[in-house]
Design an enzyme around this catalytic site. Structure first.
Site, short mmCIF file in Angstrom:
data_model
loop_
_atom_site.label_atom_id
_atom_site.label_comp_id
_atom_site.label_asym_id
_atom_site.label_seq_id
_atom_site.Cartn_x
_atom_site.Cartn_y
_atom_site.Cartn_z
N HIS A 11 1.16 -1.21 0.23
CA HIS A 11 0.58 -0.49 0.41
C HIS A 11 0.97 1.19 -0.33
CE1 HIS A 11 -4.07 -1.60 1.75
NE2 HIS A 11 -3.88 -2.37 0.88
N TYR A 70 -9.25 5.46 8.24
CA TYR A 70 -9.01 5.27 9.72
C TYR A 70 -10.03 6.59 9.65
CZ TYR A 70 -4.86 3.25 10.22
OH TYR A 70 -3.51 1.81 10.91
N PRO A 102 -3.91 0.14 19.03
CA PRO A 102 -3.25 -0.35 17.55
C PRO A 102 -3.96 0.40 16.59
CG PRO A 102 -5.38 -1.10 18.68
CD PRO A 102 -4.93 -0.90 19.10
N LYS A 143 1.21 -0.13 14.80
CA LYS A 143 2.11 -0.59 15.88
C LYS A 143 3.16 -1.93 16.37
CE LYS A 143 4.42 2.83 13.75
NZ LYS A 143 4.32 2.52 12.44
P1 FAD Z 1 2.37 -12.00 21.49
O1 FAD Z 1 2.10 -12.41 20.29
O2 FAD Z 1 1.63 -12.22 22.41
O3 FAD Z 1 3.05 -13.61 21.97
C1 FAD Z 1 4.09 -13.87 23.20
C2 FAD Z 1 2.87 -16.07 23.11
O4 FAD Z 1 4.04 -15.96 24.52
C3 FAD Z 1 2.08 -16.24 22.92
O5 FAD Z 1 2.30 -16.93 22.08
C4 FAD Z 1 1.67 -17.07 23.91
O6 FAD Z 1 0.95 -18.06 24.13
C5 FAD Z 1 2.85 -17.47 25.16
N1 FAD Z 1 3.08 -16.55 26.19
C6 FAD Z 1 2.29 -16.09 26.96
N2 FAD Z 1 2.79 -16.52 27.95
C7 FAD Z 1 3.70 -17.62 28.31
C8 FAD Z 1 4.44 -18.34 29.24
N3 FAD Z 1 3.96 -18.35 30.76
N4 FAD Z 1 5.09 -19.04 28.80
C9 FAD Z 1 4.85 -19.23 27.71
N5 FAD Z 1 4.70 -19.23 26.83
C10 FAD Z 1 3.83 -18.09 27.03
N6 FAD Z 1 -1.01 -4.93 16.66
C11 FAD Z 1 -1.93 -4.36 15.97
O7 FAD Z 1 -0.64 -3.66 15.24
N7 FAD Z 1 -2.83 -4.20 15.18
C12 FAD Z 1 -3.90 -4.86 15.66
O8 FAD Z 1 -5.06 -5.09 14.99
C13 FAD Z 1 -4.04 -5.93 17.01
N8 FAD Z 1 -4.85 -6.55 17.60
C14 FAD Z 1 -4.17 -6.98 18.58
C15 FAD Z 1 -5.36 -8.06 19.28
C16 FAD Z 1 -5.15 -8.42 20.65
C17 FAD Z 1 -5.64 -9.74 20.99
C18 FAD Z 1 -3.76 -8.44 21.03
C19 FAD Z 1 -3.29 -9.80 22.42
C20 FAD Z 1 -2.19 -7.92 20.49
C21 FAD Z 1 -3.31 -7.01 18.90
N9 FAD Z 1 -1.91 -6.29 18.77
C22 FAD Z 1 -2.54 -5.86 17.20
C23 FAD Z 1 -0.43 -6.49 18.57
C24 FAD Z 1 -0.05 -7.29 18.40
O9 FAD Z 1 -0.54 -8.96 17.75
C25 FAD Z 1 0.81 -7.72 19.36
O10 FAD Z 1 1.79 -6.32 19.16
C26 FAD Z 1 2.55 -8.85 18.91
O11 FAD Z 1 1.88 -9.67 18.23
C27 FAD Z 1 2.90 -8.72 19.81
O12 FAD Z 1 4.37 -10.43 19.69
P2 FAD Z 1 4.85 -10.80 21.03
O13 FAD Z 1 5.61 -11.92 19.78
O14 FAD Z 1 5.75 -9.68 21.27
O15 FAD Z 1 3.31 -11.53 22.11
C1 DHB Z 2 -5.31 -3.36 11.45
C2 DHB Z 2 -5.13 -3.12 12.50
C3 DHB Z 2 -4.03 -2.13 13.11
O1 DHB Z 2 -4.60 -1.82 13.95
C4 DHB Z 2 -4.24 -1.16 12.20
O2 DHB Z 2 -4.22 0.23 13.17
C5 DHB Z 2 -4.45 -1.70 10.74
C6 DHB Z 2 -4.90 -2.62 10.49
C7 DHB Z 2 -5.37 -5.26 11.06
O3 DHB Z 2 -5.73 -5.50 11.80
O4 DHB Z 2 -5.46 -4.77 9.65
#
Ligand code: FAD
Ligand code: DHB
Length: 389
Positions: free
Chosen positions: A72, A200, A292, A296
């Protein structure tokens, strides 16, 4: 069992760290609390910064992303029905790619599986020991049997609710937090997206976002009060509300269908400092949360682990601790800039319960300034497509 770097969590942060270390010949074991299917069933982020795409390429997991990801050139803002497009490519020569977090996770899992590396899924009761010394260890239970994993370093990539940050002594950690009084209700639907790029939308009734996963799959969000429950939102009610918050032309074009996923995500800003405690490092959501709105979360997780991988590679190849010593300060500088941007996007685009008439005029002025000023538009473009590490 013994490994060099023990990684807790197989989200994008843990998996990408494992891949970057693998490419440098450094062995890792990942402990994940959930099953592989559960991790792949989570619908989360959708937008990759250009730097994240480049990083995934360098990690050797970019093929499917380039085949299926949608590049995009910009995004649109719709403010009380007035649309404006920000063309990032024209403004600063950069783009973003729409490719779901689920796909990024799957690609990284497949790469890890085909390299024969160890991920222990459904590892229960993971606990961290002796990370303030030279011989850290993890203990965990798998199928009812307790195991120990000895390692040189621990990477806490286990998200906001994980065990890593919780294992750090309270007095060694400072946290900063802001909780917003609303969440995002998201819906996934197998219908073509309403527009070629993301919209947005700010509206008196609340924020809305029109996003997508592919040319035939849409992702939509609306702002809802924190107290709302998913069950209160039928698909019909969701789409009726979404239509009210976008401009008429978009509302008329919207193709609706049965939702294949529907969930509410709370909005929070959170940062922990510092991110290193002896031989334990925090990365991704374990270290920080952004609302979100700026897309980021996943991108920050990727840039954290890029820095962490570089630092750990320096330890093993150059016997230098300079990288791990500066890891925390280096990534926190970028984290705070992304926190600022996500907070700002959230502030101008959402309707806050306590925003008065003055506050709404300020939000409108911010939008008018953004669209009329090349400097302001470039600032948005620079932050949205991703600041350098
Ligand atoms: P995570 O993806 O959370 O991975 C952490 C992993 O650690 C998980 O698999 C979990 O099961 C595991 N874990 C947790 N505790 C333990 C333990 N005690 N022992 C072993 N394993 C464990 N960001 C956006 O930009 N746009 C969005 O729309 C968006 N929607 C989101 C919706 C939800 C419900 C959530 C929670 C987050 C969302 N985010 C979004 C944020 C984005 O998904 C996260 O920033 C991203 O997943 C971060 O990656 P991570 O690997 O740090 O953490
Ligand atoms: C999506 C999520 C976001 O937080 C955003 O800023 C843009 C797109 C998505 O899930 O597509």
């Amino acid at each position: 069992m013994r490994t060099k770097v023990a990684i807790i969590g197989s989200g994008p942060a843990g998996l990408l760290l494992g891949r970057l270390l693998e490419n440098a010949g450094i062995e890792t074991v990942i402990l994940e609390r959930r099953s592989q299917e559960y991790v792949l069933g989570r619908i989360r982020a959708g937008v990759l910064e250009q730097g994240t795409v480049e990083l995934l390429d360098r990690a050797g997991v970019g093929d499917k992303l380039h085949a299926e990801g949608l590049v995009h050139d910009g995004v649109e803002f719709c403010f009380d029905g007035n649309r404006h497009r920000f063309n990032f490519r024209e403004l600063i020569g950069r783009t973003v790619t729409v490719y779901g977090q689920t796909e990024v996770t799957r690609d990284l899992m497949q790469a890890r599986d085909s390299s024969g590396l160890t991920t222990i899924y459904e590892a229960e009761n993971v606990s961290l020991h002796a990370f303030d010394g030279d011989a850290p260890k993890l203990r965990y239970v798998k199928d009812g049997v307790e195991h120990q994993l000895a390692c040189d370093f621990i990477a806490g990539c286990d998200g906001y609710h994980g065990v890593s940050r919780a294992s750090v002594p309270q007095d060694a950690l400072r946290t900063f937090e802001r909780v917003y009084p609303f969440g995002w209700l998201g819906i996934l639907v197998d219908r073509p997206p309403v527009a070629d790029e993301l919209i947005y939308a700010h509206h008196e009734r609340g924020f809305a976002l029109c996003s997508m996963r592919s040319p035939s799959r849409s992702r939509y969000y609306i702002q809802v009060p924190s107290s709302d429950r998913v069950e209160e939102w039928s698909d019909q009610r969701f789409f009726d509300e979404l239509r009210r918050r976008v401009n008429e032309e978009t509302a008329d074009k919207l193709l609706t269908g049965p939702s294949i996923e529907k969930s509410i995500a709370p909005l929070r800003s959170f940062v922990a400092e510092p991110l290193r405690f002896g031989r334990l490092f925090l990365a991704g959501d374990a270290a920080h949360i952004v609302p979100p709105t700026g897309a980021k979360g996943l991108n920050l997780a990727a840039s954290d682990v890029a820095a962490l991988a570089e630092a750990l590679i320096e330890v093993y190849t150059e016997r230098s601790s300079a990288g791990i010593d500066s890891y925390s300060a280096r990534v926190l500088s970028r984290i705070w800039k992304a926190e600022r941007f996500s907070w700002w996007m959230t502030s101008i685009l959402h309707t806050f319960p306590d925003t008065d008439a003055f506050g709404r005029r300020i939000q409108r002025a911010e939008f008018e300034y953004l669209r009329s000023s090349t400097a302001a538009s470039r600032s948005l473009a620079e932050n949205y497509t991703g600041l350098p590490l």
